[in-house]
Design an enzyme around this catalytic site. Sequence first.
Site, PDB file in Angstrom:
ATOM      1  NE  ARG A 258      63.701  30.793-124.900  1.00 28.87           N
ATOM      2  CZ  ARG A 258      62.869  30.110-124.104  1.00 28.87           C
ATOM      3  NH1 ARG A 258      62.491  30.629-122.947  1.00 28.87           N
ATOM      4  NH2 ARG A 258      62.412  28.923-124.455  1.00 28.87           N
TER       5      ARG A 258
ATOM      6  CG  HIS B  28      66.083  28.092-126.757  1.00 31.91           C
ATOM      7  ND1 HIS B  28      64.765  28.461-126.946  1.00 31.91           N
ATOM      8  CD2 HIS B  28      66.352  27.154-127.709  1.00 31.91           C
ATOM      9  CE1 HIS B  28      64.275  27.788-127.969  1.00 31.91           C
ATOM     10  NE2 HIS B  28      65.205  26.975-128.442  1.00 31.91           N
TER      11      HIS B  28
ATOM     12  CB  CYS C  99      63.948  22.242-129.679  1.00 33.23           C
ATOM     13  SG  CYS C  99      62.484  21.421-130.381  1.00 33.23           S
TER      14      CYS C  99
ATOM     15  N   GLY D  28      65.024  17.566-125.744  1.00 33.22           N
ATOM     16  CA  GLY D  28      63.918  16.767-125.218  1.00 33.22           C
ATOM     17  C   GLY D  28      63.777  16.857-123.718  1.00 33.22           C
TER      18      GLY D  28
ATOM     19  CG  ASP E  11      62.234  19.734-117.402  1.00 32.17           C
ATOM     20  OD1 ASP E  11      63.364  19.383-117.802  1.00 32.17           O
ATOM     21  OD2 ASP E  11      61.759  20.864-117.597  1.00 32.17           O
TER      22      ASP E  11
ATOM     23  NE  ARG F 128      64.105  21.503-119.692  1.00 30.57           N
ATOM     24  CZ  ARG F 128      63.271  22.461-120.097  1.00 30.57           C
ATOM     25  NH1 ARG F 128      63.630  23.278-121.072  1.00 30.57           N
ATOM     26  NH2 ARG F 128      62.083  22.589-119.532  1.00 30.57           N
TER      27      ARG F 128
END
Length: 362
Positions: free
Chosen positions: A217, A219, A222, A261, A294, A296
């Site tokens: 995963r 992740h 957050c 975020g 987004d 990221r």
Amino acid sequence: MPLGPTPIERLNRARADLRMGVPVVLAAAGRHAVIVAAEELSAERLAALRALGPVALAITVRRAETLKARAYDGDIARIVVPPEAGLDWISGVADPADDLRAPMKGPLASEREGDAALHRFAIQLAKSAHLLPAALVVPVVDGIGIARREGLTHLDLDSAAPEFARAAALHPVIAARVPMRAAEAGRLHVFRPEDGGEEHYVIEIGRPPRDKPVLARLHSACFTGDLLGSLKCDCGPQLNAALEQMGAEGAGVLLYLNQEGRGIGLANKMRAYSLQDQGFDTVEANHRLGFEDDERDFRLGAGLLRSMGFGSVRLLTNNPAKIRMMEAMGIKVVERVPLRVGRTPQNDAYLATKAKKSGHLL
């Protein structure tokens, strides 16, 4: 080995300066400009910038759309800062917090002549420093002289821009055993990027073989969901469910990426939350702030997997964009493993927006 900073180190120094409200000098193709983050601007520095020449406020096209300002440069707009404008005016253009209370910011005049490369890079630097994507820019003739005289960081885009665009190399720092609720056979690996950014972590459950697809995963950190148990998102339940599934299967890797975020940082995430309280959804709030849906960089995840020796994954995700990025970066995704957990009355609209506007498979 020279003692002076490399281009990557200069970039990190520039980010730190902007966060402190210290100007930076940018150069490209013989042009120079002094820039400062709008969020950290002081009255004294605004007066000093005006003494150098006409001031423009660079904002993204997303923020320009909200303000009904002309973005002649496509992805950004160069807003003319009037001579009488003070900090409140600049803050009002850069920060959407009071848009509903004071919607009329203009009329705003946008520059359309000349090259916008320095303005564009100023916004990119502000974003990478997790500040509002808005920067004041003043073209100057003697940029090198100003940098030397004032002790400012000087960045040449010819050397800095390529370093900025590439994925930062991640270097292992330390790994140690960490027994966890999900699995006693756990190890935490710490990786440090060479560009001076936040460290990222790999949580390894068991001893997954490197020659088979690993349950994995990606992740994103957050703080509100993972630590506070926020009901506004599904991040905390996803984190726990992923670790529990890895523990149940006896093997897996969870990449904990410090991209709070969706990559805009915790302060900007809270700004987005405040806008959501005004009635905007998560995507609209990001756009009003000047960010994309987004921000990221999923290349970090692919780099960490390769560093750990994995070439194929069973990816725990509801986000097809993660699959596309993994495949594009050479990590084979043999299976998408859904993570349908964490729905609450408080995040129902948020999840619906992720499905409708960001393509999440919920």
